[in-house]
Structure formats: C-alpha cells, structure tokens
Enzyme design. Structure first.
Site, short mmCIF file in Angstrom:
data_model
loop_
_atom_site.label_atom_id
_atom_site.label_comp_id
_atom_site.label_asym_id
_atom_site.label_seq_id
_atom_site.Cartn_x
_atom_site.Cartn_y
_atom_site.Cartn_z
CB CYS A 40 -0.71 -0.08 1.25
SG CYS A 40 -2.00 -1.12 1.56
CB CYS B 93 -4.54 8.24 4.76
SG CYS B 93 -3.42 8.33 3.34
#
Length: 143
Positions: free
Chosen positions: A34, A103
């Site tokens: 990621c 996030c």
C-alpha cells in the site's frame, strides 16, 4: 491535489510522534504494498488512554491522519477511542482528497489494532469489543 491547512499543519508539525517503550498496546496496520504503514502505541491507566504515540511510513496524508487520530483519542476512555471513525478524522482535518481517504481508514484501524493488543495482553479476547480489523487489500487498505 489540494490539502487543507490543518492537513498541512499536522504533516509539517505532527503531534505525538515516536514510540512508548512500555506501551500497554501496540497496533500496526497497512503494508508495504500500500505504501502506508502505521504503528500506534497506547498507554492506558484506569481505562483511559493517558498517552499515545505513532510512527507512520507513508505520504503526508498518512502522517497527518495519524497525528490527528492520536490527538483525538488522548485522554479518552478506551470505549470512546473505539468510536473514532475515519470520517471524524477527515472532518477534523477539514477533509482529504478522495484518493487519500484510505489514510484516514488506516488511522482508525491502527487505534483499534492497538486497543486489540491491549486486551490481548490482558488475556481478554478483543474481537467482541474491538470488532474485526480488515486486512489491507492490494492498493486499498481497508477501503
């Protein structure tokens, strides 16, 4: 990509960065695929999070959401901290670009992972309290 002043402030001047050597709970989420990895450290006294620190490897939004999330749970009870949502983190930062929403999800999950570790260390099954923390899928951590 436009970031709010609050995002830029928490990126440039992140709060609660570091480790807690004798942490009561540590949670890590994300993975190198990621590009964002968050580790949260909790110190808990009488069910209240008295200290929280983070170490994040990732973009500016990942650092800003980690910083804001730690500010939002410090001084709260564990049950209050578990109610923290990625939406609340994003709102506190005056929003994130759509491509960076993951996030805020990671920040929420990192807190939950640290609380789960806190319960596990005490011999308590965290699943009924914390719930499931989704694994990071290829390129879409928790989204």
């Amino acid at each position: 990509m436009l970031y709010s002043e609050k995002v830029m402030d928490h990126f440039a001047n992140p709060r609660n960065v570091g480790e807690i050597a004798d942490a009561d709970g540590v949670g890590e989420v994300g993975n190198s695929r990621c590009g964002d990895i968050m580790r949260m450290y909790l110190k808990v006294e009488n069910d209240v999070i008295t200290n929280v620190k983070f170490k994040t490897f990732g973009c500016g939004a990942a650092i800003a959401t980690s910083s804001m999330a730690t500010e939002m749970v410090k001084g709260k009870t564990i049950s209050e901290a578990l109610k923290l949502t990625n939406r609340a983190v994003m709102e506190a930062l005056d929003g994130l670009p759509p491509v960076k929403v993951h996030c805020s999800v990671l920040a929420e999950q990192a807190i939950k992972a640290a609380v789960a570790d806190y319960y596990t260390r005490r011999g308590i099954d965290p699943a009924p309290i914390v719930g499931e923390i989704p694994a990071c899928e290829e390129g879409h951590c928790g989204v």
